[in-house]
Motif scaffolding. Structure first.
Motif, PDB file in Angstrom:
ATOM      1  N   ARG A 173       1.757  17.593   0.299  1.00 45.01           N
ATOM      2  CA  ARG A 173       1.999  17.290  -1.037  1.00 45.01           C
ATOM      3  C   ARG A 173       0.655  17.961  -1.641  1.00 45.01           C
ATOM      4  NH1 ARG A 173       2.477  11.530  -1.896  1.00 45.01           N
ATOM      5  NH2 ARG A 173       4.668  12.184  -1.262  1.00 45.01           N
ATOM      6  N   ARG A 174      -0.400  18.174  -1.181  1.00 43.74           N
ATOM      7  CA  ARG A 174      -1.572  18.436  -1.845  1.00 43.74           C
ATOM      8  C   ARG A 174      -1.946  20.108  -1.687  1.00 43.74           C
ATOM      9  NH1 ARG A 174      -1.935  15.270  -5.603  1.00 43.74           N
ATOM     10  NH2 ARG A 174      -0.759  13.515  -4.761  1.00 43.74           N
ATOM     11  N   GLY A 227       0.214   4.949   1.411  1.00 42.64           N
ATOM     12  CA  GLY A 227      -0.313   5.930   0.425  1.00 42.64           C
ATOM     13  C   GLY A 227      -1.730   5.426  -0.074  1.00 42.64           C
ATOM     14  N   ALA A 265       1.282  13.684   2.742  1.00 43.59           N
ATOM     15  CA  ALA A 265       0.260  13.662   1.811  1.00 43.59           C
ATOM     16  C   ALA A 265      -0.447  15.087   1.892  1.00 43.59           C
ATOM     17  CB  ALA A 265      -0.761  12.768   2.236  1.00 43.59           C
ATOM     18  N   ALA A 323      -5.721  13.059  -1.703  1.00 50.06           N
ATOM     19  CA  ALA A 323      -5.839  13.567  -3.412  1.00 50.06           C
ATOM     20  C   ALA A 323      -6.945  13.505  -3.859  1.00 50.06           C
ATOM     21  CB  ALA A 323      -4.701  12.739  -4.033  1.00 50.06           C
ATOM     22  N   ASP A 329      -2.699   8.942   1.512  1.00 51.97           N
ATOM     23  CA  ASP A 329      -2.443   9.958   0.291  1.00 51.97           C
ATOM     24  C   ASP A 329      -3.642   9.753  -0.779  1.00 51.97           C
ATOM     25  OD1 ASP A 329      -1.292  11.625  -1.406  1.00 51.97           O
ATOM     26  OD2 ASP A 329       0.687  10.489  -1.413  1.00 51.97           O
ATOM     27  N   SER A 330      -3.867   8.596  -1.014  1.00 50.75           N
ATOM     28  CA  SER A 330      -5.073   8.567  -2.168  1.00 50.75           C
ATOM     29  C   SER A 330      -6.153   9.218  -1.821  1.00 50.75           C
ATOM     30  CB  SER A 330      -5.182   7.145  -2.368  1.00 50.75           C
ATOM     31  OG  SER A 330      -6.062   6.208  -1.500  1.00 50.75           O
ATOM     32  N   ALA A 333       3.417   9.840   7.101  1.00 48.78           N
ATOM     33  CA  ALA A 333       2.712   9.715   5.700  1.00 48.78           C
ATOM     34  C   ALA A 333       1.481  10.495   5.702  1.00 48.78           C
ATOM     35  CB  ALA A 333       2.326   8.084   5.636  1.00 48.78           C
TER      36      ALA A 333
END
Length: 248
Positions: free
Chosen positions: A233-234, A178, A230, A186, A182-183, A226
């Motif tokens: 989720r976005r 993440g 991500a 995002a 993911d970071s 992962a």
């Protein structure tokens, strides 16, 4: 606006790195007086905190192991609270060369996030097999998300400008990968820009990272999973928007 003379917070996440962290901190400090080193001791059971402090770093100690994501969010929170407008992650194991910090920071002149990329025709860092396949796949997907060509989206050697620091304080996941994948997803969806700077990686001085065919295959599966989480989720619609009929 930032200037090259502004102090930079160098965030060093460290978990049981007593054999490496001291040399890493000293080398960073020699690289430039503007580099202020904050070692985030991620619940280490050895003398990581003591060695880092003796080498001249500010030490932020976590009560238990939170992973790289938790450690980095702690570092970015410290940066924001102390007025740093640039921050950069350097791993404690010595693989990131402090002499490249200035080059990676240079990417912040035209982007919010600058990644020190290992696969850009600089140095001899090489990964093969499933792990390499995963990295190529992840880079291709993140390149579309970021609207720019990226080759190394799992590199931890990355710098953040003021907008990225604020974004990372708001959201910096601690789960597996993440902190890198993911970071970044995002941040891109929040409107931040990304670039990469070629760097050469070094070998870890002490200790050995997990490798091998089984570990590489597991990495491939977990990294794809992962990234899928991500991206989903976005991109999924906000439930509140659906409820009030404002979703398109």
């Amino acid at each position: 606006m930032t200037s090259p003379a502004d102090p930079v917070l160098v965030i060093v996440p460290a978990w049981n790195e007593e054999l490496n962290v001291g040399a890493t901190v000293r080398e960073i400090r020699r690289a430039g007086s503007e580099y202020h080193v904050a070692v985030v001791d991620d619940g280490s059971s050895d003398a990581t905190a003591k060695v880092a402090r003796e080498a001249g770093a500010v030490v932020l100690s976590l009560p238990f192991n939170c992973g790289v994501g938790g450690a980095m969010r702690t570092g970015f929170t410290y940066a924001q609270r102390h007025g740093y407008r640039r921050a950069i992650q350097v791993d404690a194991d010595g693989q990131h060369n402090p002499s490249d910090i200035e080059r990676v920071l240079g990417g912040l002149e035209y982007a919010d996030i600058s990644i020190g990329a290992r696969f850009s025709d600089v140095g001899d860092y090489e990964v093969r097999g499933p792990r390499r396949w995963a990295m190529v796949f992840l880079a291709s997907v993140l390149s579309r998300v970021a609207h720019t060509r990226l080759t190394d989206v799992t590199s931890g050697f990355r710098a953040a400008g003021p907008r990225a620091i604020d974004q990372y304080v708001r959201y910096y996941p601690a789960e597996y990968l993440g902190d890198t994948l993911d970071s970044l997803v995002a941040a891109c969806h929040a409107g931040l820009t990304v670039t990469q700077i070629p760097v050469a990686m070094r070998q870890r001085v002490h200790g050995r990272p997990s490798q091998g065919p089984i570990g590489s295959t597991v990495y491939l599966l977990r990294s794809v999973f992962a990234l899928s989480l991500a991206v989903m989720r976005r991109t999924r619609p906000d439930r509140r928007s659906i409820a009030d009929g404002s979703a398109t």
